[in-house]
Design an enzyme around this catalytic site. Sequence first.
Site, PDB file in Angstrom:
ATOM      1  CE1 TYR A  82       5.307   1.902  -8.872  1.00  0.00           C
ATOM      2  CE2 TYR A  82       4.632   0.236 -10.207  1.00  0.00           C
ATOM      3  CZ  TYR A  82       5.002   1.660 -10.089  1.00  0.00           C
ATOM      4  OH  TYR A  82       5.085   2.679 -10.769  1.00  0.00           O
ATOM      5  CD  GLU A 126      -4.841   0.015 -13.288  1.00  0.00           C
ATOM      6  OE1 GLU A 126      -4.528   1.281 -13.599  1.00  0.00           O
ATOM      7  OE2 GLU A 126      -5.911  -0.133 -12.814  1.00  0.00           O
TER       8      GLU A 126
END
Length: 152
Positions: free
Chosen positions: A122, A110
């Site tokens: 990411y 997260e």
Amino acid sequence: MSWSVEGVRIVSMQECHLDALAALERLCFSIPWSREGLAAELSEPTACFEVAEYMGQTIGYAGMHVIVDEAYVTNVAVDPNYRRHGAGRLLLQSLERLATQRGAVTLSLEVRVTNQEAIRLYHACGFQEIGIRKGLYEQPKEDGLIMTKVLI
């Protein structure tokens, strides 16, 4: 500051890294992990924590837990003076390799929805957005973007 990712070494977290990592936590996060919290990970069998070193200095780290076939990234931190040169990518690649070795088929994490720099990293490492955790973060209160990568 001029430096090159070629000089970065990725090593397993050890006791000697804890002071530097606790300082890095305070630098990077509004609610940092303590030295004691990091130390507890050294004896946790599901944990894998990797450290980025450059010229003898700890510049970042990343950690995860692998349970059965799922890996969950708990922390990724790179000193702001060393960001955007590949250390974060090297740390994530190391976690991915270790997750695969331990039998994980997915790697999840997260990130604050406003942390666009981390989200770009990411995405570049192959993570996909799969959902939102409402109100996940404190100081400031913010949603968390759930991202995952299939490893097989």
